[in-house]
Design a protein around this motif. Structure first.
Motif, PDB file in Angstrom:
ATOM      1  N   GLY A  51       6.407 -13.970  -2.857  1.00 47.56           N
ATOM      2  CA  GLY A  51       5.561 -13.395  -1.809  1.00 47.56           C
ATOM      3  C   GLY A  51       6.238 -13.542  -0.459  1.00 47.56           C
ATOM      4  N   VAL A  52       6.421 -12.428   0.250  1.00 43.86           N
ATOM      5  CA  VAL A  52       7.038 -12.474   1.573  1.00 43.86           C
ATOM      6  C   VAL A  52       6.155 -11.697   2.545  1.00 43.86           C
ATOM      7  N   HIS A  53       6.568 -11.662   3.812  1.00 40.64           N
ATOM      8  CA  HIS A  53       5.796 -10.911   4.804  1.00 40.64           C
ATOM      9  C   HIS A  53       6.736 -10.120   5.692  1.00 40.64           C
ATOM     10  N   PHE A  54       6.270  -8.955   6.130  1.00 45.25           N
ATOM     11  CA  PHE A  54       6.926  -8.224   7.208  1.00 45.25           C
ATOM     12  C   PHE A  54       5.866  -7.924   8.253  1.00 45.25           C
ATOM     13  N   ALA A  55       5.984  -8.562   9.404  1.00 47.79           N
ATOM     14  CA  ALA A  55       5.071  -8.295  10.528  1.00 47.79           C
ATOM     15  C   ALA A  55       3.611  -8.323  10.094  1.00 47.79           C
ATOM     16  N   GLY A  56       3.283  -9.305   9.258  1.00 48.06           N
ATOM     17  CA  GLY A  56       1.894  -9.479   8.840  1.00 48.06           C
ATOM     18  C   GLY A  56       1.549  -8.782   7.538  1.00 48.06           C
ATOM     19  N   ALA A  71       9.393  -3.860  -4.916  1.00 46.75           N
ATOM     20  CA  ALA A  71       8.562  -4.429  -3.831  1.00 46.75           C
ATOM     21  C   ALA A  71       7.241  -3.676  -3.770  1.00 46.75           C
ATOM     22  N   LEU A  72       6.135  -4.424  -3.853  1.00 45.15           N
ATOM     23  CA  LEU A  72       4.794  -3.837  -3.763  1.00 45.15           C
ATOM     24  C   LEU A  72       3.999  -4.568  -2.681  1.00 45.15           C
ATOM     25  N   GLU A  73       2.957  -3.904  -2.244  1.00 42.04           N
ATOM     26  CA  GLU A  73       1.942  -4.531  -1.413  1.00 42.04           C
ATOM     27  C   GLU A  73       1.466  -5.785  -2.160  1.00 42.04           C
ATOM     28  N   ASP A  74       1.387  -6.919  -1.487  1.00 47.02           N
ATOM     29  CA  ASP A  74       1.103  -8.168  -2.200  1.00 47.02           C
ATOM     30  C   ASP A  74      -0.397  -8.473  -2.243  1.00 47.02           C
ATOM     31  N   ARG A  75      -1.166  -7.528  -2.774  1.00 46.97           N
ATOM     32  CA  ARG A  75      -2.573  -7.821  -3.021  1.00 46.97           C
ATOM     33  C   ARG A  75      -3.088  -6.852  -4.061  1.00 46.97           C
ATOM     34  N   CYS A  76      -3.859  -7.405  -4.956  1.00 44.22           N
ATOM     35  CA  CYS A  76      -4.410  -6.615  -6.044  1.00 44.22           C
ATOM     36  C   CYS A  76      -5.444  -5.647  -5.461  1.00 44.22           C
ATOM     37  N   ALA A  77      -5.461  -4.423  -5.963  1.00 48.91           N
ATOM     38  CA  ALA A  77      -6.408  -3.413  -5.485  1.00 48.91           C
ATOM     39  C   ALA A  77      -7.848  -3.840  -5.762  1.00 48.91           C
ATOM     40  N   HIS A  78      -8.032  -4.735  -6.715  1.00 45.38           N
ATOM     41  CA  HIS A  78      -9.352  -5.149  -7.144  1.00 45.38           C
ATOM     42  C   HIS A  78     -10.007  -6.104  -6.144  1.00 45.38           C
ATOM     43  N   ARG A  79      -9.485  -7.337  -6.072  1.00 53.63           N
ATOM     44  CA  ARG A  79     -10.135  -8.334  -5.226  1.00 53.63           C
ATOM     45  C   ARG A  79      -9.179  -8.928  -4.195  1.00 53.63           C
ATOM     46  N   VAL A  81      -6.434 -10.471  -4.088  1.00 53.74           N
ATOM     47  CA  VAL A  81      -5.661 -11.718  -4.219  1.00 53.74           C
ATOM     48  C   VAL A  81      -4.183 -11.362  -4.342  1.00 53.74           C
ATOM     49  N   PRO A  82      -3.304 -12.268  -3.946  1.00 51.53           N
ATOM     50  CA  PRO A  82      -1.878 -11.926  -3.930  1.00 51.53           C
ATOM     51  C   PRO A  82      -1.310 -11.696  -5.329  1.00 51.53           C
ATOM     52  N   LEU A  83      -0.586 -10.603  -5.480  1.00 52.90           N
ATOM     53  CA  LEU A  83       0.057 -10.317  -6.775  1.00 52.90           C
ATOM     54  C   LEU A  83       1.188 -11.299  -7.059  1.00 52.90           C
ATOM     55  N   HIS A  84       1.752 -11.926  -6.027  1.00 47.68           N
ATOM     56  CA  HIS A  84       2.864 -12.855  -6.300  1.00 47.68           C
ATOM     57  C   HIS A  84       2.384 -14.047  -7.115  1.00 47.68           C
ATOM     58  N   ALA A  85       1.055 -14.273  -7.163  1.00 56.02           N
ATOM     59  CA  ALA A  85       0.519 -15.332  -8.029  1.00 56.02           C
ATOM     60  C   ALA A  85       0.309 -14.838  -9.452  1.00 56.02           C
ATOM     61  N   GLY A  86       0.669 -13.603  -9.727  1.00 57.94           N
ATOM     62  CA  GLY A  86       0.504 -13.045 -11.070  1.00 57.94           C
ATOM     63  C   GLY A  86       1.719 -13.283 -11.954  1.00 57.94           C
ATOM     64  N   VAL A  87       1.862 -12.438 -12.947  1.00 52.37           N
ATOM     65  CA  VAL A  87       2.861 -12.640 -13.994  1.00 52.37           C
ATOM     66  C   VAL A  87       3.690 -11.363 -14.131  1.00 52.37           C
ATOM     67  N   VAL A  88       5.024 -11.511 -14.121  1.00 51.03           N
ATOM     68  CA  VAL A  88       5.870 -10.355 -14.412  1.00 51.03           C
ATOM     69  C   VAL A  88       5.798 -10.081 -15.904  1.00 51.03           C
ATOM     70  N   ASP A  89       5.506  -8.825 -16.244  1.00 52.63           N
ATOM     71  CA  ASP A  89       5.324  -8.444 -17.649  1.00 52.63           C
ATOM     72  C   ASP A  89       6.232  -7.232 -17.872  1.00 52.63           C
ATOM     73  N   GLY A  90       7.428  -7.468 -18.414  1.00 51.70           N
ATOM     74  CA  GLY A  90       8.401  -6.380 -18.579  1.00 51.70           C
ATOM     75  C   GLY A  90       8.816  -5.857 -17.232  1.00 51.70           C
ATOM     76  N   GLU A  91       8.484  -4.596 -16.961  1.00 51.15           N
ATOM     77  CA  GLU A  91       8.839  -3.977 -15.672  1.00 51.15           C
ATOM     78  C   GLU A  91       7.609  -3.843 -14.760  1.00 51.15           C
ATOM     79  N   SER A  92       6.590  -4.653 -15.044  1.00 54.22           N
ATOM     80  CA  SER A  92       5.359  -4.554 -14.257  1.00 54.22           C
ATOM     81  C   SER A  92       4.871  -5.941 -13.836  1.00 54.22           C
ATOM     82  N   ILE A  93       3.849  -5.954 -12.938  1.00 51.15           N
ATOM     83  CA  ILE A  93       3.211  -7.212 -12.545  1.00 51.15           C
ATOM     84  C   ILE A  93       1.754  -7.181 -12.969  1.00 51.15           C
ATOM     85  N   ARG A  94       1.310  -8.286 -13.553  1.00 52.46           N
ATOM     86  CA  ARG A  94      -0.074  -8.419 -13.960  1.00 52.46           C
ATOM     87  C   ARG A  94      -0.748  -9.402 -12.996  1.00 52.46           C
ATOM     88  N   CYS A  95      -1.843  -8.991 -12.387  1.00 49.96           N
ATOM     89  CA  CYS A  95      -2.542  -9.875 -11.448  1.00 49.96           C
ATOM     90  C   CYS A  95      -3.054 -11.110 -12.184  1.00 49.96           C
TER      91      CYS A  95
END
Lengths: 371, 371, 371
Positions: A51-56, A71-79, A81-95
């Protein structure tokens, strides 16, 4: 290009300070339509996120199982929460909360308790490139990413040079960093490391999105320290003006370089550096620097001396970090830019940073109350 | 009562997310006209005080020499210093600064340097009850205290159950806690403790001040962990749908319960929990939970397994605490509720918490600046 | 002068609390047109600087090579970094960044890379005096410095007395400190150190910029502690009213004194104290106190007992510091002065501090959110 051929050091060419600027430079946001390094490559392991930041803006960097970084927006569209706390699953991220899954373009490709035909919208993705051991992201208008150049750093890839990667968070607006490096009259700050040095500016040049200045240096008294000799080369005899090394400091928006050419035209030192704002107020930046030193004739001499060079540059960088943080504190307390600049190239640089920066104004507040 | 008989899990019954709510749920204050526990009984020793807070209001709990607990506004009428720093004197509290003294109704009964006929006004007192090892206070309109029910917790007093008392401060609005417990699709968060579980909601019901939902669970892969078997009972054979335990999660404003009924109708687990806002912005709550587990046939088996159960529930609670604090941080940064909820019962719950909450709006500010 | 001859303790003469004041006393800035100590002499070594604050204004104290102390605005005119991080150079200070140099009047006398004929404006200087081991600065209108008196402290320079210098930062508005010391009814706070003491006020007097009150003390129960006997002298027999020591507490704006005269008219204890606001909000003050105790007939007795006296006064001061910080916290939370004062001399004192204070209002904000 504006060429200013006369030397502007000493009293002869010093201009009066610029009149009060329309925009407070410390409230000019960095322009997002450039490539910015947001992490070192080694910080993002295979199958892991960072998880990183650029100007907030929170951004998650993920290295997929195949080794590609995205590189994706670091928050799940649902609630949110940061996606960087999720799990890399193949070529995707799971929240990590309810398992919503996004591919490298940010599209939501799975909600475990929802039919695939009803998947919600995903998250923003950012153009991303990996070069020179850095992960570059384009945080602005993605349509401009292809046409905007990534930095070209031949010394980093040239075996004739040895490169040190360094950096750290510094609690100030990026503009203080540019001014610090470009104004070589601040050698007094480094008097313990450098002895009594005096810079002499030879002239400045300016283009639409860059400004640069040349310097030579003279020792006022004392002996040259060993650390400095390693970085800048052993100094020539005093008065031997024609054989002096020339240092050129350049801001080519948004990056900065410092190059030393020896009297025979060899590039002996080549520094590339950038200051990436982390928070929305842009009061903290993460510095990424690549310092390339030309290897001398003797094999391994530079490698042996490397620890001393690391120590020397860390000490210099620590002093610079300390003083620019003092400047930021003064600005926060005063709520405005009270600087009284007398050195023309710095006034040019400030003008450039204002012109090349974002069009908005950072909404900050005067720090209240504490001593 | 609204009965929704069809199961609403999976895609078939999922409704579109609710349209933008009129009130940001995270700015709805909890309604003060209910009984809230503000401390465990054991935290207030005889002859001692304890300073606590309800939604920013400082309250002192004092246990008199006779053992009765009473609750007053936690500031002296004189110079506003906290009464909890004073001294219990019989059935009264004496302020630690100038010795002003208040009885259990808040009346000022002594100022050492002032005649008794000229005593100033006292401080506010709060209705106070002690039950189940908890000290309940009624922070709202005291005239309503008698008519509002205290929670009824038969399992806590039934020797067939063993009860664990737990809780901790959590840095989020109470609504995140309700949503976390009610949405059992978040099992992915607990994948390390629970393995690959999938919740299936069987239906939801709603009344004026309550909403509840039933679940069964299926293991997707892996073995059931020992800790989970202790809490939820050993799992039945897969596919043995008719014999599954049913979990019911209910928000009965402002409390929440989670009950598991085995296939033979036995209540095997009974959790009662409440989230008490501490600060005026209601960004921190203190959680008070009573978790009652039915004792199995073998004597002392549950007592022996208790440390494991404590460890297991602490781990789960720690993960939940971490994620809801992440949600709060996202809300603070975004300054609004960007949640995109797709699960109908949670949208019902959010509606309920809005309707049952206080009528005012918590004045919060978008967090500025820091990354 | 207003003389109030009747004793005002007990109920007989207690007046109703003052009606709601026009100005919140806790938002009245201290008046800058007085001499304030900003450091102990020993804190500013020869050839060194010390950065201090007065009500948010940064001030650098520097002791030149010749030993003279001078006080300047603590920021370089160039880039606003603190001059206290610079270097004392003879009778001047050189900024640690680019080497701009200021003399003891604040005039800029050198910019290393600029001709002397083009030197920029300097920084503000402050009138400065060194007395009684303290460095006094006049932060207000310098034109008034000469006519305003420095404190006159004969006991500090009299060999018949031994003086303890003490102080610390206290996180509250200076007015809480004045009220704390003047209201001797707060002996209950010090019940662990002092036992059950009761103050009896004998009368108060007031002038334009001063107010004072006399007390005697009676022990309600218990024995006199040793520490107290050392400070206040061994107590006389109860009821022996005519031979009691008299304590006079006086606020002579902006300073405060506490003197104890024995029944034979000897000044046995003489305290001078001042509370210097550090931050712009004046929520923190640095206390400077000089406590002079008359030496008893037996040589060295006081010196032997000194460590006990230090311990005793530190304990008392710690309790006072704690309670006034609690008062400040309450004010910050409430955003207004809810004090309900019943003791006439304190209402006089509050009126005095309002009248003698600065004319502006400290812009503070109600603390939001946290419990």
């Amino acid at each position: 290009m504006l060429a200013v051929s006369e030397p502007d050091s000493n009293s002869s060419t010093l201009e009066p300070p610029a009149t009060a600027p329309v925009r407070d430079l410390r409230r000019v946001p960095i322009h997002a339509d450039h490539w910015y390094p947001l992490a070192w490559s080694k910080e993002v392991k295979r199958g892991r996120t960072l998880g990183v930041h650029f100007a907030g803006d929170p951004i998650v960097l993920a290295r997929s199982e195949s080794g590609t970084v995205f590189a994706l927006e670091d928050r799940c569209a649902h609630r949110q929460v940061p996606l960087h706390a999720g799990v890399v699953d193949g070529e995707s991220i799971r929240c990590g909360y309810h398992g919503w899954t996004y591919d490298c373009t940010g599209r939501c490709i799975d909600v475990p308790y929802l039919g695939r035909e009803r998947l919600p919208n995903g998250v923003r993705s950012y153009p991303c490139r990996e070069m020179y051991g850095l992960i570059f992201v384009f945080p602005g208008d993605a349509a401009l990413a292809e046409e905007r150049p990534l930095p070209d750093l031949p010394s980093v890839e040239d075996k004739a040079y040895k490169t040190r990667r360094f950096g750290r968070e510094v609690k100030c607006h990026y503009s203080f960093m540019h001014e610090n490096l470009m104004d070589m009259n601040h050698q007094f700050l480094h008097r313990r490391q450098m002895g009594q040095m005096r810079a002499r500016s030879l002239g400045r040049r300016r283009g639409e999105d860059w400004v640069e200045v040349d310097y030579t240096f003279a020792r006022m008294e004392g002996k040259q320290p060993v650390g400095e000799a390693l970085v800048f080369g052993a100094s020539k005899k005093d008065g031997d003006q024609d054989h002096k090394d020339v240092m050129t400091v350049r801001t080519g928006y948004p990056y900065q370089t410092l190059r030393i050419l020896s009297s025979d035209g060899t590039l002996v030192m080549d520094l590339w550096i950038v200051y990436v704002p982390l928070d929305a107020a842009q009061r903290t930046n993460r510095t990424f620097g690549l310092l390339s030193i030309r290897r001398p004739g003797i094999p391994f001499a530079l490698d042996l001396a490397w620890p001393l060079l690391v120590w020397f540059t860390e000490r210099i960088f620590k002093e610079d970090r300390w003083i620019v943080e003092q400047e930021q504190e003064a600005h926060d307390k005063q709520g405005a830019d009270w600087n009284h600049e007398v050195f023309p190239v710095i006034n040019e640089l400030r003008d450039l940073l204002r012109n090349c920066g974002g069009r908005t104004v950072i909404p900050i507040h005067k720090a209240g109350g504490t001593a």
